[in-house]
Scaffold this active site. Structure first.
Site, PDB file in Angstrom:
ATOM      1  N   TRP A 102      38.519 -39.973  42.280  1.00 57.82           N
ATOM      2  CA  TRP A 102      37.454 -39.170  42.899  1.00 57.82           C
ATOM      3  C   TRP A 102      38.037 -38.002  43.665  1.00 57.82           C
ATOM      4  O   TRP A 102      37.528 -36.882  43.578  1.00 57.82           O
ATOM      5  CB  TRP A 102      36.560 -40.039  43.785  1.00 57.82           C
ATOM      6  CG  TRP A 102      35.925 -41.162  43.019  1.00 57.82           C
ATOM      7  CD1 TRP A 102      36.074 -42.501  43.258  1.00 57.82           C
ATOM      8  CD2 TRP A 102      35.072 -41.067  41.862  1.00 57.82           C
ATOM      9  NE1 TRP A 102      35.372 -43.228  42.324  1.00 57.82           N
ATOM     10  CE2 TRP A 102      34.748 -42.379  41.467  1.00 57.82           C
ATOM     11  CE3 TRP A 102      34.564 -39.995  41.128  1.00 57.82           C
ATOM     12  CZ2 TRP A 102      33.926 -42.652  40.368  1.00 57.82           C
ATOM     13  CZ3 TRP A 102      33.747 -40.265  40.034  1.00 57.82           C
ATOM     14  CH2 TRP A 102      33.438 -41.575  39.665  1.00 57.82           C
ATOM     15  N   ASP A 169      34.719 -37.731  51.907  1.00 57.73           N
ATOM     16  CA  ASP A 169      33.937 -38.484  50.929  1.00 57.73           C
ATOM     17  C   ASP A 169      33.978 -39.946  51.357  1.00 57.73           C
ATOM     18  O   ASP A 169      34.997 -40.608  51.212  1.00 57.73           O
ATOM     19  CB  ASP A 169      34.544 -38.295  49.533  1.00 57.73           C
ATOM     20  CG  ASP A 169      33.827 -39.122  48.454  1.00 57.73           C
ATOM     21  OD1 ASP A 169      32.897 -39.886  48.788  1.00 57.73           O
ATOM     22  OD2 ASP A 169      34.214 -38.988  47.276  1.00 57.73           O
ATOM     23  N   LYS A 193      26.881 -47.206  46.587  1.00 59.32           N
ATOM     24  CA  LYS A 193      27.966 -48.150  46.880  1.00 59.32           C
ATOM     25  C   LYS A 193      27.619 -49.027  48.093  1.00 59.32           C
ATOM     26  O   LYS A 193      27.822 -50.217  48.066  1.00 59.32           O
ATOM     27  CB  LYS A 193      29.283 -47.423  47.160  1.00 59.32           C
ATOM     28  CG  LYS A 193      29.678 -46.394  46.107  1.00 59.32           C
ATOM     29  CD  LYS A 193      30.206 -47.013  44.830  1.00 59.32           C
ATOM     30  CE  LYS A 193      30.292 -46.037  43.663  1.00 59.32           C
ATOM     31  NZ  LYS A 193      31.060 -44.823  43.919  1.00 59.32           N
TER      32      LYS A 193
HETATM   33  C1  LIG Z   1      31.481 -43.568  43.048  1.00 65.56           C
HETATM   34  C2  LIG Z   1      32.196 -42.538  43.814  1.00 65.56           C
HETATM   35  C3  LIG Z   1      32.009 -41.167  43.570  1.00 65.56           C
HETATM   36  C4  LIG Z   1      31.106 -40.654  42.465  1.00 65.56           C
HETATM   37  O1  LIG Z   1      29.790 -40.883  42.803  1.00 65.56           O
HETATM   38  P1  LIG Z   1      28.574 -40.388  41.863  1.00 65.56           P
HETATM   39  O2  LIG Z   1      27.408 -40.633  42.759  1.00 65.56           O
HETATM   40  O3  LIG Z   1      28.603 -41.231  40.651  1.00 65.56           O
HETATM   41  O4  LIG Z   1      28.769 -38.958  41.561  1.00 65.56           O
HETATM   42  C5  LIG Z   1      32.685 -40.259  44.352  1.00 65.56           C
HETATM   43  N1  LIG Z   1      33.519 -40.657  45.338  1.00 65.56           N
HETATM   44  C6  LIG Z   1      33.726 -41.964  45.603  1.00 65.56           C
HETATM   45  C7  LIG Z   1      34.662 -42.361  46.701  1.00 65.56           C
HETATM   46  C8  LIG Z   1      33.079 -42.936  44.854  1.00 65.56           C
HETATM   47  O5  LIG Z   1      33.277 -44.239  45.109  1.00 65.56           O
END
Ligand SMILES: *Cc1c(COP(=O)(O)O)cnc(C)c1O
Length: 358
Positions: A102, A169, A193
């Protein structure tokens, strides 16, 4: 049907109270006699949902009016683009740390809008640790990090003192423990998540940082537009935000201090078994082990399929590692109960017994 223990990495387990409230609202939303997904997002009943979800985020993270909270679409992945579109430009440099897939995607997108300085990377060890030894240049437009690396199972438990705006993030560990949110100029997280269903992304942004945004940004990708319109510039992800609101109510009722104790208890229990049981080995540097995503492998790789089957028979679901790394991954998000971890540990012990007999 007996209980299925849900270790999915995302979309992932949610509190039962949020599921129950959603089922009810699909039939009769807030006494309207209509389904949540067939009423106007401009109705007063729905506006109350967005307002409460926004306020809950601020309450839980102790944020004041110097921060804006919005719910966007496009996933955390669209933030990889929106951040440099709004805050980077040719001739300027942004500082990123590469801690996995990511983070790598965030870097790739930023390069389309300006210079990127990758301060550190753990790629040479297949991202199994968090780099800590780097300096953030004071002339960077911003510094970007990823607090929890969902695919590799590493987590940042401390954040650097940044001389420039810090962006994180937090898709996979937001609301899992207390942290000082005021250290950040921007935090973002895909809901699916640890906060809600797929379909909405939480963005928290400091007003003083927002003021520095580029002037010319396409409307739908412009943070200012979404902040000024309270997440309602266009139709928001009505259902997803509703489920987030109920999950946030549940998080607030527990509190982040208690949530951390709960999450630490679950992670400690599973890592202890991984370290004790000679069939399994953890893949991550011990001090960087994530409490949200526990990555491990079988010493004898040929037993992997058999172990996954063994788990399935015991109603343990979602344990296969990410397709890019293989092995096993148990995600222990907020809503997962300790009893589910206990059931996994029991399966690991039973598997050990069954293989030593043969
Ligand atoms: C799952 C995830 C993403 C991507 O998320 P989407 O909503 O599918 O775009 C980005 N960063 C992290 C840390 C993630 O776990």
């Amino acid at each position: 049907m007996s209980k299925v223990h849900n270790f999915s990495a995302g979309p992932a387990i949610l509190p039962q109270s949020a599921i129950d409230a959603s089922v009810e609202a699909l039939q009769n939303f807030s006494g309207t006699g209509l389904s949540l997904i067939e009423v106007s997002h401009r109705s007063k009943e729905y506006e109350a949902v967005v307002n409460e979800a926004t306020q809950l985020v601020k309450d839980i993270l102790h944020l004041g009016d110097d921060y804006a909270v919005i719910f966007l679409q496009g996933g955390a992945s669209l933030q990889f683009d929106m951040i440099p579109m709004n805050f980077l430009s040719p001739g300027k440099t942004a500082a990123y740390v590469n801690t996995g897939v990511w983070a790598g995607r965030a870097i790739k997108e930023a390069k389309m809008f300006g210079e990127v300085n990758v301060l550190a990377s753990s790629e040479e060890k297949n991202f199994n640790y968090i780099p800590k030894d780097y300096t953030i240049p004071s002339d960077a437009a911003y510094y970007h990090c990823t607090s929890n690396n969902t695919i590799y199972g590493t987590e940042m438990f401390e954040f650097p003192e940044s001389p420039v705006p810090m962006i994180c993030d937090m898709s996979s560990d937001i609301f899992s423990r207390p942290f000082d949110a005021t250290k950040f100029d921007m935090i973002y997280a895909g809901a699916q998540k640890n906060m809600g269903p797929a379909g909405t992304t939480l963005v928290i942004i400091k007003n003083s940082f927002l003021e520095k945004a580029n002037a010319k940004v396409p409307t739908m990708l412009n943070y200012k537009i979404h902040v000024e319109n309270g997440s309602m510039y266009n139709t928001p992800s009505v259902f997803a935000i509703f489920v987030c609101m109920h999950t946030l109510r549940w998080i607030k009722s527990i509190g982040l201090e208690a949530m951390e104790i709960r999450n630490k208890g679950k992670a400690d229990m599973l890592y202890a078994e991984i370290d004790r049981n000679h069939l399994f080995v953890g893949t991550v540097a011990k001090e960087d082990r994530s409490r949200m995503n526990v990555n491990f492998v079988l010493n004898d790789k040929s037993q992997e399929e058999a172990f996954l089957k063994f788990c399935k028979e015991r109603n343990l679901s979602g344990l296969k590692g990410h397709r890019s790394v293989g092995g096993l991954r148990a995600s222990l998000y907020n809503a997962l109960e300790l009893e589910s971890v206990a059931a996994l540990v029991q399966a690991m012990q039973d598997f050990e017994k069954s293989t030593s007999i043969n």
